[in-house]
Design an enzyme around this catalytic site. Structure first.
Site, PDB file in Angstrom:
ATOM      1  N   ASP A  28      -0.950   2.476   1.274  1.00  0.00           N
ATOM      2  CA  ASP A  28      -1.816   3.661   1.233  1.00  0.00           C
ATOM      3  C   ASP A  28      -2.927   3.495   0.190  1.00  0.00           C
ATOM      4  OD1 ASP A  28      -2.631   6.154   2.028  1.00  0.00           O
ATOM      5  OD2 ASP A  28      -1.242   7.244   0.734  1.00  0.00           O
ATOM      6  N   HIS A  45     -10.369  -0.644   4.304  1.00  0.00           N
ATOM      7  CA  HIS A  45      -9.408  -1.205   5.270  1.00  0.00           C
ATOM      8  C   HIS A  45      -9.528  -2.733   5.328  1.00  0.00           C
ATOM      9  CE1 HIS A  45      -8.176   2.744   6.315  1.00  0.00           C
ATOM     10  NE2 HIS A  45      -9.275   3.083   6.942  1.00  0.00           N
ATOM     11  N   LEU A 139      10.274 -15.627   7.039  1.00  0.00           N
ATOM     12  CA  LEU A 139      10.059 -14.188   6.839  1.00  0.00           C
ATOM     13  C   LEU A 139       9.875 -13.478   8.182  1.00  0.00           C
ATOM     14  CD1 LEU A 139       9.295 -11.804   4.839  1.00  0.00           C
ATOM     15  CD2 LEU A 139       6.911 -12.466   5.262  1.00  0.00           C
TER      16      LEU A 139
END
Ligand code: IPE
Ligand code: IPE
Ligand code: MG
Length: 253
Positions: A28, A45, A139
């Site tokens: 965020d 962004h 991962l």
């Protein structure tokens, strides 16, 4: 951001950290990061994608096994159309620019969220990334895209109801494992730690069921500013938590 191998490898530093098996991140603050610099939200962004790239590397270096990142919520559709379109394009660009690197780094990608309402070309792209990384064993990068936990639970409930209606499942046989298997996250362990950047202390419809026993860490940095030092601080904070799962804990046993 470059990863400092000295921090990652130093035994004294490492002893103060605890590495979660599954880390969830509510990324965020992209908009506030940009606004604070007199830039457009969309630039935040773009920087956010760079921070995500670094986070993937940090998780590989420090040994996190599953990383789930919240990249677009079902509620984010309420943003201006141009911002939504920009975020969708960023996902496409991230896939185009990073797929080879993810494959090279043995990362397995899974995208969770509803595909209803997404353009067919985007659905194909998502399917393609998952397929091309399906055999990777490193991962697991779970991208929550067009994701809302309440919608996920509704979808799971519908699936279970259909199984019951078809006579394949008896209501009394429904248990927690049934629900888990019907969620988008089927097969993934629950998150141990959920991190949210940018100061907000709420879950915003992220992994409601799965977070039942997660630890929460909230940090003030905006997501684009999150770096290795922030990551290390989060793991230090996590190391100080005592997870009890309803028991009495080590001190009282
Ligand atoms: C997080 O940053 C990214 C998305 C929700 C897509 P925000 O865009 O929410 O940034 P703030 O919270 O407005 O600063
Ligand atoms: C949560 O952040 C969603 C993502 C990070 C993708 P928001 O910025 O949408 O959450 P609220 O609106 O502040 O609760
Ligand atoms: Mg926000």
């Amino acid at each position: 951001m470059s990863i400092d191998p000295a921090i990652a490898a130093d035994p004294a530093q490492r002893a103060a950290l605890r590495v979660p098996t599954h880390l969830g991140v509510i990324m965020d603050g992209n908009g506030r990061w940009a606004t604070a610099r007199g830039k457009r939200r969309t630039e935040g962004h773009i920087e956010g994608v760079k921070a995500l790239r670094s986070m993937v590397e940090l998780c590989i270096t420090y040994g996190v096994k599953y990383l789930t990142v919240f990249s677009f919520s079902s509620e984010n559709w309420s943003r201006p159309r141009e911002e939504v379109a920009f975020i969708f394009n960023l996902l496409r660009r991230f896939v185009a620019s990073d797929l080879q690197r993810l494959i090279r780094n043995n990362v397995k990608v899974r995208i969770i969220g509803t595909r209803v309402g997404l353009e067919p070309s985007l659905v194909r792209l998502i399917d393609d990334v998952e397929a091309k990384t399906a055999d990777n064993t490193g991962l697991v990068l779970v991208v929550a895209f067009n994701y809302g936990a309440k919608a996920e639970i509704v979808d799971a409930t519908r699936w279970i109801a259909r199984e019951v209606a078809a006579g394949r499942l008896a209501p009394d046989d429904i248990d927690e494992a049934t629900v888990e298997a019907a969620l988008y996250t089927a097969g993934l362990p629950d998150p141990d730690l959920i991190l949210r950047t940018s100061g907000e202390q709420r879950i915003s419809n992220f992994l409601l069921w799965q977070a039942a026993y997660a630890e929460f860490v909230f940090v003030d940095e905006h997501w684009p500013d999150f770096n290795e030092a922030s990551f290390v601080r989060v793991l230090e904070t996590y190391a100080q938590r005592e997870r009890r799962f309803g028991g009495t804990g080590a001190a009282q046993s």
